[in-house]
Design an enzyme around this catalytic site. Structure first.
Site, mmCIF file in Angstrom:
data_model
loop_
_atom_site.group_PDB
_atom_site.id
_atom_site.type_symbol
_atom_site.label_atom_id
_atom_site.label_comp_id
_atom_site.label_asym_id
_atom_site.label_seq_id
_atom_site.Cartn_x
_atom_site.Cartn_y
_atom_site.Cartn_z
ATOM 1 C CG ASN A 131 -1.299 0.965 1.439
ATOM 2 O OD1 ASN A 131 -1.884 2.350 0.457
ATOM 3 N ND2 ASN A 131 -2.165 1.378 2.348
ATOM 4 C CD1 TRP A 132 3.481 1.209 -3.170
ATOM 5 C CD2 TRP A 132 4.159 2.229 -4.675
ATOM 6 N NE1 TRP A 132 4.928 0.759 -3.316
ATOM 7 C CE2 TRP A 132 4.697 1.199 -4.250
ATOM 8 C CE3 TRP A 132 3.589 3.592 -5.182
ATOM 9 C CZ2 TRP A 132 5.807 1.145 -5.836
ATOM 10 C CZ3 TRP A 132 4.908 2.962 -6.160
ATOM 11 C CH2 TRP A 132 5.716 2.528 -7.003
ATOM 12 C CE LYS A 133 -0.247 2.661 4.700
ATOM 13 N NZ LYS A 133 0.327 2.964 5.977
ATOM 14 C CG HIS A 178 -5.694 2.005 5.245
ATOM 15 N ND1 HIS A 178 -4.606 3.099 6.231
ATOM 16 C CD2 HIS A 178 -4.986 1.497 4.525
ATOM 17 C CE1 HIS A 178 -4.056 2.988 6.388
ATOM 18 N NE2 HIS A 178 -3.911 1.562 5.672
ATOM 19 C CD GLU A 223 -2.929 5.951 6.317
ATOM 20 O OE1 GLU A 223 -2.426 5.718 5.685
ATOM 21 O OE2 GLU A 223 -1.677 4.640 7.245
ATOM 22 C CD GLU A 235 -3.491 -2.382 7.806
ATOM 23 O OE1 GLU A 235 -2.230 -2.482 7.352
ATOM 24 O OE2 GLU A 235 -4.103 -1.624 7.284
ATOM 25 N N GLY A 288 2.245 2.561 10.863
ATOM 26 C CA GLY A 288 3.817 2.947 10.288
ATOM 27 C C GLY A 288 5.031 3.519 11.514
ATOM 28 C CB SER A 319 5.282 -1.927 12.233
ATOM 29 O OG SER A 319 4.946 -0.673 12.195
ATOM 30 N N GLY A 369 2.823 -1.182 4.109
ATOM 31 C CA GLY A 369 3.276 0.118 3.739
ATOM 32 C C GLY A 369 4.343 0.780 3.674
HETATM 33 P P1 PGA Z 1 2.987 0.404 7.863
HETATM 34 O O1 PGA Z 1 1.814 0.569 6.746
HETATM 35 O O2 PGA Z 1 3.509 -1.286 6.771
HETATM 36 O O3 PGA Z 1 3.745 1.268 7.113
HETATM 37 O O4 PGA Z 1 3.130 -0.028 8.875
HETATM 38 C C1 PGA Z 1 0.677 -0.185 7.210
HETATM 39 C C2 PGA Z 1 -0.385 -0.011 5.990
HETATM 40 O O5 PGA Z 1 -0.709 0.923 6.712
HETATM 41 O O6 PGA Z 1 -1.488 -0.402 5.889
#
Ligand code: PGA
Length: 248
Positions: free
Chosen positions: A10-12, A93, A95, A163, A169, A208, A229
């Site tokens: 997931n590049w966000k 997600h 976010e 998640e 992150g 993470s 991510g």
């Molecule tokens: P992360 O993000 O691997 O950077 O912790 C995971 C995600 O939000 O899908």
């Protein structure tokens, strides 16, 4: 029932045409590990060039709107991202839930809309740190699943991702026992909602995940893959995760 492992990036809001070359080695690693599935969700503007560049790799969107069309300035429908080349989309997600105030009901509508357009779906759930500290993680995740998983979900098109928000992150992850406990509860909840189809639905862990911890996390019962991510942005970091899953 054996479920193929899925390693999904997931590049966000990261990446550009200049960084699409990272997908070349990711696509090669995916092809070299035919026992697992590999997918990468990327910003919508990159879906078309990425799909053309690595046609063998499953490229997806990070979100879609629940409606097919209409007056929704700035939003994209499932048909639009599919036309650009997306094969799947993430919905719900954390976010999106925090930045755009999306709810589990919103995620339900987006999942249904995506499925209608022939996209696979990765639907996210997970508790906040305060909810975990209050001993409510399991109940929160159960409630999110109940409100967001369509009752026609099955493994052919639907994947759940657990998640924990505080692990995204941050470099922090739950213990393996904590991950296993939530995934077992999620599986049981899916069974209540969709019956026998629950056995075919993959449940990913996200938060993470790195090349260093992937093998141990992927070995936990009911962990059928990972949503990644930060470590999906470069082939250097993502390929070791693909290889860890492929070696299982
Ligand atoms: P992360 O993000 O691997 O950077 O912790 C995971 C995600 O939000 O899908």
């Amino acid at each position: 029932m054996t479920r193929r492992k899925l390693v999904a990036g997931n590049w966000k809001m990261n990446g550009s045409r200049a960084t699409l070359h990272e997908l070349d080695a990711i696509a090669r690693a995916a092809a070299a590990n035919p026992g697992i599935d590999v997918a990468v969700a990327i910003p919508a503007t990159l879906i078309e060039p990425a799909s053309a560049r690595v046609p063998g790799l499953a490229i997806g969107a990070e979100d879609v709107h629940a409606n097919a069309s209409g007056a929704h300035t700035g939003c994209l429908s499932a048909a639009m991202v599919r036309e650009a080349g997306a094969r799947f989309t993430i919905v719900g997600h954390s976010e999106r839930r925090s930045d755009q105030h999306e709810t589990s009901q919103d995620a339900w509508g987006k999942a249904a809309a995506a499925h209608k357009e022939g996209l696979s779906v990765i639907l996210c759930c997970g508790e906040t740190e305060a909810e975990r500290d209050a001993g409510r993680a399991e109940r929160v995740v159960q409630a999110q699943i109940e409100k967001s998983v369509p009752d026609n979900a099955d493994g052919a098109w639907f994947t759940l991702a657990y998640e924990p928000r505080w692990a995204i992150g941050t470099g922090r992850t739950p213990t393996h026992d904590e991950i296993g406990a939530i995934h077992a509860i999620a599986r049981a909840k899916l069974r209540m909602l969709v019956g026998d189809a629950a056995a075919g639905i993959r449940i990913l862990y996200g938060g993470s995940v790195t090349g260093a911890n992937a093998a141990a996390i992927l070995a936990i019962d009911n962990v059928d893959g990972a949503l990644i991510g930060g470590a999906s942005l470069t082939a250097e970091k993502f390929v070791p995760i693909i290889e860890a899953a492929g070696a299982m």
